[in-house]
Design a protein around this motif. Structure first.
Motif, PDB file in Angstrom:
ATOM      1  N   GLY A   1       0.324 -13.256  28.056  1.00  0.00           N
ATOM      2  CA  GLY A   1       1.107 -14.182  27.981  1.00  0.00           C
ATOM      3  C   GLY A   1       0.701 -15.901  27.743  1.00  0.00           C
ATOM      4  O   GLY A   1       1.538 -16.572  27.303  1.00  0.00           O
ATOM      5  N   GLN A   2      -0.591 -15.576  27.505  1.00  0.00           N
ATOM      6  CA  GLN A   2      -1.129 -17.215  27.357  1.00  0.00           C
ATOM      7  C   GLN A   2      -0.865 -17.427  25.686  1.00  0.00           C
ATOM      8  O   GLN A   2      -1.347 -16.720  24.988  1.00  0.00           O
ATOM      9  CB  GLN A   2      -2.363 -17.348  27.757  1.00  0.00           C
ATOM     10  N   ALA A   3      -0.568 -18.744  25.441  1.00  0.00           N
ATOM     11  CA  ALA A   3      -0.463 -19.092  23.845  1.00  0.00           C
ATOM     12  C   ALA A   3      -1.747 -19.343  23.367  1.00  0.00           C
ATOM     13  O   ALA A   3      -2.908 -19.745  24.169  1.00  0.00           O
ATOM     14  CB  ALA A   3       0.393 -20.323  23.564  1.00  0.00           C
ATOM     15  N   ALA A   4      -2.112 -19.085  22.088  1.00  0.00           N
ATOM     16  CA  ALA A   4      -3.414 -19.510  21.643  1.00  0.00           C
ATOM     17  C   ALA A   4      -3.508 -21.024  21.615  1.00  0.00           C
ATOM     18  O   ALA A   4      -2.617 -21.779  21.512  1.00  0.00           O
ATOM     19  CB  ALA A   4      -3.330 -18.962  20.092  1.00  0.00           C
ATOM     20  N   SER A   5      -4.827 -21.173  21.929  1.00  0.00           N
ATOM     21  CA  SER A   5      -4.954 -22.674  22.003  1.00  0.00           C
ATOM     22  C   SER A   5      -5.683 -23.379  20.760  1.00  0.00           C
ATOM     23  O   SER A   5      -6.823 -22.638  20.159  1.00  0.00           O
ATOM     24  CB  SER A   5      -5.876 -22.947  23.029  1.00  0.00           C
ATOM     25  N   TYR A   6      -5.484 -24.402  20.218  1.00  0.00           N
ATOM     26  CA  TYR A   6      -5.912 -24.941  18.720  1.00  0.00           C
ATOM     27  C   TYR A   6      -6.382 -26.404  19.299  1.00  0.00           C
ATOM     28  O   TYR A   6      -5.940 -27.232  19.978  1.00  0.00           O
ATOM     29  CB  TYR A   6      -5.171 -24.838  17.751  1.00  0.00           C
ATOM     30  N   THR A   7      -7.540 -26.962  18.538  1.00  0.00           N
ATOM     31  CA  THR A   7      -8.305 -28.071  18.770  1.00  0.00           C
ATOM     32  C   THR A   7      -7.994 -29.023  17.650  1.00  0.00           C
ATOM     33  O   THR A   7      -8.268 -28.625  16.578  1.00  0.00           O
ATOM     34  CB  THR A   7      -9.685 -27.832  19.155  1.00  0.00           C
ATOM     35  N   ASN A   8      -7.567 -30.134  18.034  1.00  0.00           N
ATOM     36  CA  ASN A   8      -7.719 -31.488  17.200  1.00  0.00           C
ATOM     37  C   ASN A   8      -8.882 -31.659  16.463  1.00  0.00           C
ATOM     38  O   ASN A   8     -10.001 -31.709  17.051  1.00  0.00           O
ATOM     39  CB  ASN A   8      -6.989 -32.806  17.873  1.00  0.00           C
TER      40      ASN A   8
ATOM     41  N   GLN B   1      -8.794 -25.596   7.573  1.00  0.00           N
ATOM     42  CA  GLN B   1      -8.816 -26.017   9.006  1.00  0.00           C
ATOM     43  C   GLN B   1      -8.364 -24.548   9.691  1.00  0.00           C
ATOM     44  O   GLN B   1      -9.140 -24.294  10.620  1.00  0.00           O
ATOM     45  CB  GLN B   1      -7.932 -27.122   9.275  1.00  0.00           C
ATOM     46  N   ALA B   2      -7.338 -24.106   9.688  1.00  0.00           N
ATOM     47  CA  ALA B   2      -6.705 -22.858  10.131  1.00  0.00           C
ATOM     48  C   ALA B   2      -7.191 -21.436   9.830  1.00  0.00           C
ATOM     49  O   ALA B   2      -7.134 -20.760  10.743  1.00  0.00           O
ATOM     50  CB  ALA B   2      -5.246 -22.815   9.903  1.00  0.00           C
ATOM     51  N   GLY B   3      -7.949 -21.546   8.740  1.00  0.00           N
ATOM     52  CA  GLY B   3      -8.929 -20.392   8.539  1.00  0.00           C
ATOM     53  C   GLY B   3      -8.102 -19.332   7.492  1.00  0.00           C
ATOM     54  O   GLY B   3      -8.624 -18.584   7.082  1.00  0.00           O
ATOM     55  N   SER B   4      -6.758 -19.507   7.236  1.00  0.00           N
ATOM     56  CA  SER B   4      -5.812 -18.565   6.743  1.00  0.00           C
ATOM     57  C   SER B   4      -4.582 -18.959   6.596  1.00  0.00           C
ATOM     58  O   SER B   4      -4.201 -19.879   7.221  1.00  0.00           O
ATOM     59  CB  SER B   4      -5.990 -16.990   7.230  1.00  0.00           C
ATOM     60  N   TYR B   5      -3.711 -18.381   5.665  1.00  0.00           N
ATOM     61  CA  TYR B   5      -2.375 -18.685   5.500  1.00  0.00           C
ATOM     62  C   TYR B   5      -1.491 -18.316   6.785  1.00  0.00           C
ATOM     63  O   TYR B   5      -0.791 -19.290   7.425  1.00  0.00           O
ATOM     64  CB  TYR B   5      -1.640 -18.207   4.267  1.00  0.00           C
ATOM     65  N   GLN B   6      -1.838 -17.323   7.486  1.00  0.00           N
ATOM     66  CA  GLN B   6      -1.337 -16.834   8.735  1.00  0.00           C
ATOM     67  C   GLN B   6      -1.724 -18.058   9.652  1.00  0.00           C
ATOM     68  O   GLN B   6      -0.969 -18.280  10.745  1.00  0.00           O
ATOM     69  CB  GLN B   6      -1.657 -15.609   9.151  1.00  0.00           C
ATOM     70  N   GLY B   7      -3.025 -18.306   9.915  1.00  0.00           N
ATOM     71  CA  GLY B   7      -3.462 -19.427  10.570  1.00  0.00           C
ATOM     72  C   GLY B   7      -2.713 -20.409  10.678  1.00  0.00           C
ATOM     73  O   GLY B   7      -2.354 -21.263  11.713  1.00  0.00           O
ATOM     74  N   MET B   8      -2.289 -20.850   9.592  1.00  0.00           N
ATOM     75  CA  MET B   8      -1.636 -22.311   9.250  1.00  0.00           C
ATOM     76  C   MET B   8      -0.204 -22.033  10.002  1.00  0.00           C
ATOM     77  O   MET B   8       0.068 -23.190  10.935  1.00  0.00           O
ATOM     78  CB  MET B   8      -1.200 -22.578   7.818  1.00  0.00           C
ATOM     79  N   VAL B   9       0.439 -21.117   9.904  1.00  0.00           N
ATOM     80  CA  VAL B   9       1.545 -20.957  10.719  1.00  0.00           C
ATOM     81  C   VAL B   9       1.449 -20.733  12.097  1.00  0.00           C
ATOM     82  O   VAL B   9       2.186 -21.136  12.809  1.00  0.00           O
ATOM     83  CB  VAL B   9       2.533 -19.979   9.825  1.00  0.00           C
ATOM     84  N   ASN B  10       0.534 -20.182  12.397  1.00  0.00           N
ATOM     85  CA  ASN B  10       0.093 -20.097  13.865  1.00  0.00           C
ATOM     86  C   ASN B  10      -0.226 -21.408  14.582  1.00  0.00           C
ATOM     87  O   ASN B  10       0.428 -21.632  15.577  1.00  0.00           O
ATOM     88  CB  ASN B  10      -1.278 -18.988  14.172  1.00  0.00           C
ATOM     89  N   VAL B  11      -0.816 -22.069  13.845  1.00  0.00           N
ATOM     90  CA  VAL B  11      -1.008 -23.498  14.514  1.00  0.00           C
ATOM     91  C   VAL B  11      -0.012 -24.359  14.553  1.00  0.00           C
ATOM     92  O   VAL B  11       0.443 -24.912  15.494  1.00  0.00           O
ATOM     93  CB  VAL B  11      -2.288 -24.118  13.638  1.00  0.00           C
ATOM     94  N   ALA B  12       0.891 -24.096  13.421  1.00  0.00           N
ATOM     95  CA  ALA B  12       2.123 -24.966  13.201  1.00  0.00           C
ATOM     96  C   ALA B  12       3.102 -24.481  14.572  1.00  0.00           C
ATOM     97  O   ALA B  12       3.773 -25.597  15.114  1.00  0.00           O
ATOM     98  CB  ALA B  12       3.001 -24.721  12.001  1.00  0.00           C
ATOM     99  N   ASP B  13       2.966 -23.293  15.016  1.00  0.00           N
ATOM    100  CA  ASP B  13       3.959 -22.744  15.856  1.00  0.00           C
ATOM    101  C   ASP B  13       3.373 -23.454  17.274  1.00  0.00           C
ATOM    102  O   ASP B  13       4.213 -23.938  18.279  1.00  0.00           O
ATOM    103  CB  ASP B  13       3.997 -21.312  16.116  1.00  0.00           C
ATOM    104  N   PHE B  14       1.975 -23.504  17.524  1.00  0.00           N
ATOM    105  CA  PHE B  14       1.387 -24.093  18.467  1.00  0.00           C
ATOM    106  C   PHE B  14       1.960 -25.578  18.688  1.00  0.00           C
ATOM    107  O   PHE B  14       2.201 -26.010  19.848  1.00  0.00           O
ATOM    108  CB  PHE B  14      -0.150 -24.129  18.397  1.00  0.00           C
ATOM    109  N   LEU B  15       1.956 -26.358  17.487  1.00  0.00           N
ATOM    110  CA  LEU B  15       2.134 -27.694  17.639  1.00  0.00           C
ATOM    111  C   LEU B  15       3.504 -28.106  18.048  1.00  0.00           C
ATOM    112  O   LEU B  15       3.995 -28.922  18.588  1.00  0.00           O
ATOM    113  CB  LEU B  15       1.728 -28.492  16.294  1.00  0.00           C
ATOM    114  N   ILE B  16       4.527 -26.981  17.386  1.00  0.00           N
ATOM    115  CA  ILE B  16       5.891 -27.259  17.563  1.00  0.00           C
ATOM    116  C   ILE B  16       6.236 -27.169  18.947  1.00  0.00           C
ATOM    117  O   ILE B  16       6.952 -27.683  19.694  1.00  0.00           O
ATOM    118  CB  ILE B  16       6.585 -26.116  16.584  1.00  0.00           C
TER     119      ILE B  16
END
Length: 206
Positions: free
Chosen positions: A20-27, A187-202
């Motif tokens: 249930g925990q969201a992935a965490s990403y670092t600035n 930065q995100a590691g992949s195209y899917q990573g880009m949208v995953n990080v975007a979801d996190f920031l949204i």
């Protein structure tokens, strides 16, 4: 037996908690936070910009992931394509996108331009070659050329250039979130990573 049951229950609860925990990403690692936020165009909605160039193979490869992801965005998020003239020779494609948008035709031909350049290997690098290609798809050539050369399209293209400079754009594709964050594939590691990080920031913006 009771001890084993308790251990099993603990494992189930721990698994549920972790899932249930969201992935965490670092600035600075997965994304970059701007020193000063940039004004957005979307009012109360969270703005997502995609800087792209039709001639970029990475932007073409990113498109299927982006298209699927856009369908899952919540109602309070507005996605905007931003055709980047990062290089002066890219300006023809920036103006092409805004010309089609002014004609209400951008969504009808966006993917087709990518496919023509990267699959069919058409050399669509000039105003006239693009006009001829779009005419083959039913776009009125005279109207396209008139809009392409208009002051309104020129101004929008210049604004795209200025916005890229504000975001310190150095490559495409790049996503920006609400005028505060930028995300690249490196930065995100992949195209899917880009949208995953975007979801996190949204979610953070919410």
């Amino acid at each position: 037996m009771a001890f084993i049951k308790n251990i099993s229950l603990l494992c189930i609860l721990l698994t549920f908690s972790l899932s249930g925990q969201a992935a965490s990403y670092t600035n600075g690692k997965h994304y970059s936070q701007l020193a000063s936020p940039i004004a957005t165009q979307t009012g109360d909605k969270i703005e997502v910009l995609e800087f792209f160039w039709y001639g970029c193979p990475h932007c073409f490869s990113f498109e299927p992931t982006l298209k699927k992801w856009k369908q899952s965005l919540p109602d309070n998020v507005q996605f905007i394509r931003m055709p980047s003239p990062l290089n002066p020779r890219w300006m023809v494609h920036t103006k092409t996108y805004y010309t089609l948008q002014s004609m209400g035709e951008a969504e009808n031909h966006h993917e087709a331009i990518f496919t023509a350049m990267h699959v069919q290997k058409k050399r669509l690098f000039t105003r006239d070659s693009i006009a001829d290609f779009l005419a083959s798809r039913g776009v009125d050539k005279a109207s396209f050329l008139a809009n392409f050369d208009s002051f309104a399209v020129e101004m929008r293209a210049r604004q795209a250039l200025q916005l890229g400079q504000q975001y310190k754009l150095s490559g495409v594709p790049m996503l920006t979130i609400n005028g505060k964050y930028t995300i690249s594939a490196d930065q995100a590691g992949s195209y899917q990573g880009m949208v995953n990080v975007a979801d996190f920031l949204i979610k953070q913006e919410n």
